[in-house]
Design a protein around this motif. Structure first.
Motif, short mmCIF file in Angstrom:
data_model
loop_
_atom_site.label_atom_id
_atom_site.label_comp_id
_atom_site.label_asym_id
_atom_site.label_seq_id
_atom_site.Cartn_x
_atom_site.Cartn_y
_atom_site.Cartn_z
N ILE A 1 0.86 -1.18 0.00
CA ILE A 1 0.00 0.00 0.00
C ILE A 1 0.89 1.23 0.00
CG2 ILE A 1 -1.76 1.32 1.23
CD1 ILE A 1 -2.62 -1.31 2.55
N GLY A 2 0.64 2.15 -0.91
CA GLY A 2 1.34 3.42 -0.93
C GLY A 2 0.41 4.55 -0.57
N ILE A 3 0.87 5.50 0.25
CA ILE A 3 0.04 6.59 0.74
C ILE A 3 0.69 7.92 0.37
CG2 ILE A 3 -1.07 7.62 2.76
CD1 ILE A 3 -0.73 4.92 4.17
N SER A 4 -0.09 8.82 -0.22
CA SER A 4 0.43 10.13 -0.64
C SER A 4 -0.36 11.25 0.02
CB SER A 4 0.33 10.28 -2.17
OG SER A 4 1.07 9.28 -2.83
N TYR A 5 0.33 12.37 0.30
CA TYR A 5 -0.27 13.53 0.94
C TYR A 5 -0.08 14.75 0.04
CZ TYR A 5 0.27 10.44 5.00
OH TYR A 5 0.24 9.37 5.85
N ASN A 6 -0.97 15.72 0.20
CA ASN A 6 -0.80 16.97 -0.55
C ASN A 6 -0.01 17.98 0.28
OD1 ASN A 6 -2.57 18.05 1.35
ND2 ASN A 6 -4.31 18.13 -0.04
N GLU A 7 0.14 19.20 -0.25
CA GLU A 7 0.96 20.20 0.42
C GLU A 7 0.35 20.66 1.74
OE1 GLU A 7 -1.81 22.15 -2.50
OE2 GLU A 7 -0.41 20.46 -2.47
N ASN A 8 -0.94 20.41 1.95
CA ASN A 8 -1.60 20.77 3.20
C ASN A 8 -1.53 19.66 4.24
OD1 ASN A 8 -2.46 23.32 2.23
ND2 ASN A 8 -4.18 22.33 1.18
N GLY A 9 -0.91 18.53 3.86
CA GLY A 9 -0.78 17.42 4.79
C GLY A 9 -1.94 16.45 4.77
N ASP A 10 -2.89 16.65 3.85
CA ASP A 10 -4.05 15.75 3.76
C ASP A 10 -3.71 14.53 2.92
OD1 ASP A 10 -5.63 17.63 5.15
OD2 ASP A 10 -6.02 18.71 3.28
N GLU A 11 -4.16 13.38 3.35
CA GLU A 11 -4.00 12.17 2.54
C GLU A 11 -4.92 12.27 1.33
OE1 GLU A 11 -4.74 7.36 2.72
OE2 GLU A 11 -4.71 8.51 4.59
N ILE A 12 -4.38 12.08 0.14
CA ILE A 12 -5.18 12.25 -1.07
C ILE A 12 -5.18 11.02 -1.97
CG2 ILE A 12 -4.98 14.76 -1.15
CD1 ILE A 12 -2.70 14.36 -3.21
N PHE A 13 -4.27 10.08 -1.77
CA PHE A 13 -4.16 8.98 -2.72
C PHE A 13 -3.58 7.74 -2.04
CE2 PHE A 13 -2.56 6.85 -6.60
CZ PHE A 13 -3.69 6.97 -7.40
N ARG A 14 -4.13 6.58 -2.41
CA ARG A 14 -3.59 5.29 -1.95
C ARG A 14 -3.57 4.32 -3.11
NH1 ARG A 14 -4.81 3.20 4.10
NH2 ARG A 14 -4.60 5.18 5.18
N THR A 15 -2.52 3.52 -3.16
CA THR A 15 -2.45 2.45 -4.14
C THR A 15 -2.39 1.12 -3.40
OG1 THR A 15 -0.04 2.60 -4.22
CG2 THR A 15 -1.29 3.88 -5.85
N TYR A 16 -3.13 0.15 -3.88
CA TYR A 16 -3.14 -1.20 -3.32
C TYR A 16 -2.65 -2.16 -4.40
CZ TYR A 16 -5.92 0.39 0.67
OH TYR A 16 -6.35 1.02 1.80
N ASP A 17 -1.49 -2.74 -4.17
CA ASP A 17 -0.89 -3.65 -5.13
C ASP A 17 -0.91 -5.05 -4.52
OD1 ASP A 17 0.48 -4.87 -7.14
OD2 ASP A 17 2.43 -4.00 -6.65
N ASN A 18 -1.88 -5.87 -4.93
CA ASN A 18 -2.05 -7.20 -4.37
C ASN A 18 -1.28 -8.23 -5.18
OD1 ASN A 18 -4.12 -6.76 -2.19
ND2 ASN A 18 -5.25 -5.93 -3.94
N ASP A 19 -0.61 -9.14 -4.47
CA ASP A 19 0.16 -10.19 -5.13
C ASP A 19 -0.72 -11.33 -5.61
OD1 ASP A 19 2.40 -8.73 -4.59
OD2 ASP A 19 2.93 -9.87 -2.80
N SER A 20 -1.86 -11.52 -4.96
CA SER A 20 -2.73 -12.64 -5.31
C SER A 20 -3.44 -12.38 -6.64
CB SER A 20 -3.78 -12.86 -4.21
OG SER A 20 -4.74 -13.81 -4.61
#
Length: 247
Positions: free
Chosen positions: A172-191
């Motif tokens: 899982i990758g988590i990204s934040y914007n310049e205001n510190g808010d979480e704006i994006f997540r990636t879920y990369d499943n191996d299954s």
């Protein structure tokens, strides 16, 4: 396994009142780690985090208790029928000085065996729990992963989570914007049975401390279509809310 239950992600932590093996806490801190610890105590807007464990989830103020809920909706935000209305996802309890006391409901059950490894700053970098100890409890298998690993940014916030269990794994990758808010997540499943997907957050509402209490989410990712016998990108919508109690 339904990885949607991981969305709250607000958490992969430990109960300090249970028997946990914490390795690396007593190691001397390097100059880099001391600098990182100092920077991690201040958020993007200049407001200090009370502790690294609060910084982990980007929580400002003297948080005592937090509960996250999710509701699946249509595009306009109307609740879908039988779509997990009010479904609880994460529960966190903190002491007055910002120590994490409780993570989800599973870890206040002494039947569930678990341990954590921490770095020299005291940040958890590896969490492990035992599936066998779930027998006789009310927990679903998705509530307890076998192994989880965590990485942080310079502010002490979670930016990367990976898991490895008996039947699947992923990142899982988590990204934040310049205001510190979480704006994006990636879920990369191996299954092969669990398609990877990504989530965008918007329309964030905050309380007086600057912590989000409601946000909209859009989930996009490939799903198998039996009619076309192919994977197609699907879009679904949800609303997450948080109840936060302060000291």
């Amino acid at each position: 396994m339904n990885w949607n239950h991981l969305l709250g992600l607000t958490a992969f932590a430990v109960i300090t009142t249970t028997a946990i093996s914490c390795m690396g806490n007593d190691a001397p801190k390097t100059d880099h780690e001391q600098d990182m610890e100092a920077s991690a105590m201040t958020s993007n807007d200049g407001k200090a985090f009370l502790s690294l464990e609060l910084a982990m989830y980007n929580l400002k103020g003297q948080v005592k208790h937090l509960t996250t809920s999710k509701m699946w909706t249509d595009k306009e935000g109307n609740p879908l029928k039988d779509a997990g209305y009010g479904m609880k996802e994460d529960t966190l309890d903190y002491s007055a000085d910002g120590k994490l006391l409780k993570y989800k409901v599973r870890l206040d059950d002494p039947k569930v065996k678990h341990f954590a490894r921490r770095n020299a700053l005291g940040q958890m970098v590896h969490y492990k729990s035992d599936y066998e100890s779930l027998q006789g409890t009310n927990y679903n298998e998705w509530e307890v992963q076998s192994d989880e690993y965590f990485a942080y940014d310079e502010l002490g916030r979670l930016v990367h989570i990976s898991w490895d269990s008996f039947d699947t794994g992923g990142k899982i990758g988590i990204s934040y914007n310049e205001n510190g808010d979480e704006i994006f997540r990636t879920y990369d499943n191996d299954s092969a049975e669990e398609a990877s997907y990504w989530i965008e957050y918007s329309d964030t509402k905050k309380d007086a401390h600057g912590n989000w209490i409601e946000r909209k989410g859009i989930r996009r990712g490939p799903a198998y279509n039996e009619k076309t016998e192919d994977f197609e990108v699907t879009v679904s919508y949800f609303t997450e809310t948080r109840e936060i109690e302060y000291y």
